[in-house]
Design a protein around this motif. Structure first.
Motif: not given
Length: 180
Positions: A152-180
């Motif tokens: 879709n044209g969204s540009a990422f650096t390795l750092r922002t790719l990792g930040q985006y990735h981790l948010h997805d994971v932590l968000h779903h951990l929150h969705d199942v009621g197990r936040p870190l």
């Protein structure tokens, strides 16, 4: 026996805004994280998500028709780790790479997430998290500025790719009621 709800509505949001401000739903401030922090957080979050699969009956239960079960979220996060491992490898190998498109909703349907074995999913989840965590851990400071483009044209650096990735994971951990 999986709940007999149909698939939740597709997620059509552009979540790249999480790179600019904290997520009001899960509380993750992805922009505050560096690449060096990602490996530990990815491993720990996957262990916590794996814990949600220990009771197979509860793991298969959807809290509402428009929400996935912990098992479905774990399958999604496993697949997210696999997709991001491909993307991280590509960014490390070539600056300016274009990422292949990935339709998470199509992957969920094709993968029949609700019918998978929680024990196998936990093992695959932990393996995928370990692999991608290792890739982030091996990145050099110079590689952190390498870029990649989503379809879709969204540009990422390795750092922002990792930040985006981790948010997805932590968000779903929150969705199942197990936040870190």
């Amino acid at each position: 026996m999986p709940d007999r709800f149909g698939p939740p509505p597709p997620d059509t949001k552009d979540w790249t805004w999480v790179l600019e401000r904290p997520c009001p739903e899960c509380g993750t401030d992805a922009a505050a994280l560096g690449v060096a922090e990602l490996p530990d957080l990815l491993r720990r979050s996957s262990l916590a998500l794996g814990d949600a699969l220990r009771d197979p009956e509860a793991a298969r239960r959807r809290p509402a028709p428009d929400r996935w079960s912990p098992l479905e979220y774990a399958c999604h996060v496993r697949d997210v780790h696999l997709v991001f491992a491909e993307r991280v490898r590509a960014v490390l190998a070539e600056d300016g790479v274009r990422f292949a498109n990935w339709d998470q909703d199509a992957a969920a349907l094709a993968g029949r997430y609700a019918e998978q074995d929680p024990v196998e999913v936990e093992l695959e989840l932990l393996g995928a998290a370990g692999t991608v965590a290792g890739l982030y851990a091996a990145a050099t400071p110079e590689q952190e500025a390498h870029t990649g483009l989503r379809s879709n044209g969204s540009a990422f650096t390795l750092r922002t790719l990792g930040q985006y990735h981790l948010h997805d994971v932590l968000h779903h951990l929150h969705d199942v009621g197990r936040p870190l």
